[in-house]
Write a protein that holds these residues in place. Structure first.
Motif, short mmCIF file in Angstrom:
data_model
loop_
_atom_site.label_atom_id
_atom_site.label_comp_id
_atom_site.label_asym_id
_atom_site.label_seq_id
_atom_site.Cartn_x
_atom_site.Cartn_y
_atom_site.Cartn_z
N VAL A 183 0.58 -1.43 -0.02
CA VAL A 183 0.15 0.06 -0.11
C VAL A 183 1.07 1.57 -0.17
CG1 VAL A 183 -1.80 1.35 1.11
CG2 VAL A 183 -2.08 -1.47 1.26
N ILE A 184 0.30 2.27 -0.63
CA ILE A 184 0.61 3.72 -0.73
C ILE A 184 0.68 4.77 -0.10
CG2 ILE A 184 2.36 5.40 -1.74
CD1 ILE A 184 2.82 3.11 -4.60
N PHE A 185 1.00 5.33 0.93
CA PHE A 185 0.25 6.34 1.17
C PHE A 185 0.89 7.44 0.76
CE2 PHE A 185 0.69 2.16 4.73
CZ PHE A 185 -0.34 2.17 4.49
N GLN A 186 -0.44 7.77 0.62
CA GLN A 186 0.21 10.06 0.73
C GLN A 186 0.12 11.23 1.95
OE1 GLN A 186 0.74 11.18 -2.55
NE2 GLN A 186 0.96 9.01 -2.78
N HIS A 187 0.92 11.46 2.56
CA HIS A 187 0.66 12.35 3.73
C HIS A 187 0.49 11.33 5.02
CE1 HIS A 187 0.27 15.56 1.54
NE2 HIS A 187 -0.64 15.39 0.49
N LEU A 188 0.98 10.17 5.08
CA LEU A 188 1.00 9.64 5.94
C LEU A 188 1.07 9.84 7.41
CD1 LEU A 188 0.32 6.64 7.02
CD2 LEU A 188 2.05 5.97 6.64
N HIS A 189 0.38 9.92 8.46
CA HIS A 189 1.16 10.81 10.09
C HIS A 189 1.52 9.32 10.50
CE1 HIS A 189 1.57 13.02 13.08
NE2 HIS A 189 0.04 12.41 14.09
N HIS A 190 0.78 8.54 10.64
CA HIS A 190 0.78 7.20 11.60
C HIS A 190 0.44 6.22 11.13
CE1 HIS A 190 1.22 5.87 15.74
NE2 HIS A 190 -0.46 5.10 15.82
N LEU A 191 1.05 5.13 11.57
CA LEU A 191 0.69 3.81 10.76
C LEU A 191 0.30 2.91 12.36
CD1 LEU A 191 0.56 2.64 7.61
CD2 LEU A 191 2.09 1.04 8.87
N ARG A 192 -0.41 1.70 12.14
CA ARG A 192 -0.24 0.43 12.73
C ARG A 192 -0.64 -0.84 12.03
NH1 ARG A 192 -0.30 1.87 18.44
NH2 ARG A 192 -0.61 -0.36 19.20
N PHE A 193 0.74 -1.20 12.08
CA PHE A 193 0.87 -2.27 10.99
C PHE A 193 0.27 -3.41 11.90
CE2 PHE A 193 2.46 -6.55 9.62
CZ PHE A 193 1.59 -6.56 8.03
N ASN A 194 -1.38 -4.47 12.29
CA ASN A 194 -1.60 -5.26 12.71
C ASN A 194 -2.36 -6.74 12.24
OD1 ASN A 194 -4.84 -5.94 14.61
ND2 ASN A 194 -2.89 -5.16 16.01
N PRO A 195 -1.28 -7.59 12.57
CA PRO A 195 -1.55 -8.83 11.73
C PRO A 195 -2.60 -10.18 12.60
CG PRO A 195 0.47 -8.49 11.51
CD PRO A 195 0.12 -7.18 12.34
N ASN A 196 -2.26 -9.08 14.18
CA ASN A 196 -3.37 -10.55 14.30
C ASN A 196 -4.65 -10.39 14.19
OD1 ASN A 196 -1.04 -11.72 16.61
ND2 ASN A 196 -1.76 -10.51 18.20
N ASN A 197 -5.59 -9.15 14.30
CA ASN A 197 -6.94 -8.39 13.76
C ASN A 197 -6.63 -8.50 12.28
OD1 ASN A 197 -7.98 -8.41 16.55
ND2 ASN A 197 -6.56 -6.62 16.51
#
Length: 184
Positions: free
Chosen positions: A81-95
């Motif tokens: 995924v490419i994000f424009q103006h990303l401020h914060h990211l949480r990668f949550n494979p559990n959910n």
């Protein structure tokens, strides 16, 4: 869980095994209990350029390139995924979710949006910040809700002591916001 790291190695114990990961230019490593993963920040001069996400068994789950604004991971094949103006990211494979807080520009004085993706890389929700606030970061994740620190955009939304940062809970099923006290 205790994690030791140097500028080239991350080490932790899991299930009676010692996990050792070699990476260049490690700045920081930490265990995230909500995601049940180890996150390693890599870069130069204490500026992160890449974030690596590992399972507790030491398997690389994904990696985020902060300079290019991309997140790459494997789940039934490779995804990005490419994000424009990303401020914060949480990668949550559990959910099986990716949570990203975005801004329409680099301006912090405008409301932000939360985009939620599944692990197939499909955007499943786009949710605006609570009225009068902008999202700063996600502090807690559960299957039912997110707890997000939001900042008031105008003094009208400050409390009587001038505090402007508040916790909001977002119900992931109804997509409704509930204010939940001051953020410290």
């Amino acid at each position: 869980m205790k994690i030791d790291y140097s500028d080239r190695m991350v080490i932790w114990e899991w299930d009676a095994s010692v996990i050792k990961i070699e990476l260049p230019d490690i700045i920081h490593a930490e265990y995230h209990k909500d995601e049940n993963i180890v996150i390693v920040y890599s870069g130069e001069n204490f500026i992160s350029k890449t974030i690596f996400y590992y399972s507790l068994e030491g398997k690389l789950l994904g990696q985020q390139n902060l300079l290019e604004g991309t997140l790459d991971w494997n789940h039934n094949g490779k995804h990005q995924v490419i994000f424009q103006h990303l401020h914060h990211l949480r990668f949550n494979p559990n959910n099986q979710r990716i949570f990203s807080i975005l801004r329409s520009s680099s301006n912090f004085d405008i409301p932000s949006e939360l985009e939620i993706y599944n692990l197939e890389g499909e955007k499943i929700y786009q949710i605006e910040s609570p009225a009068g606030f902008t999202m700063l970061y996600i502090s807690e994740i559960s299957k039912e809700k997110l707890r997000i620190v939001c900042e008031a955009l105008k003094e009208d939304y400050f409390d009587k002591y001038g505090r402007s940062d508040f916790y909001f809970n977002l119900d992931l099923e109804t997509r409704k916001w509930v204010k939940d006290g001051f953020a410290y």
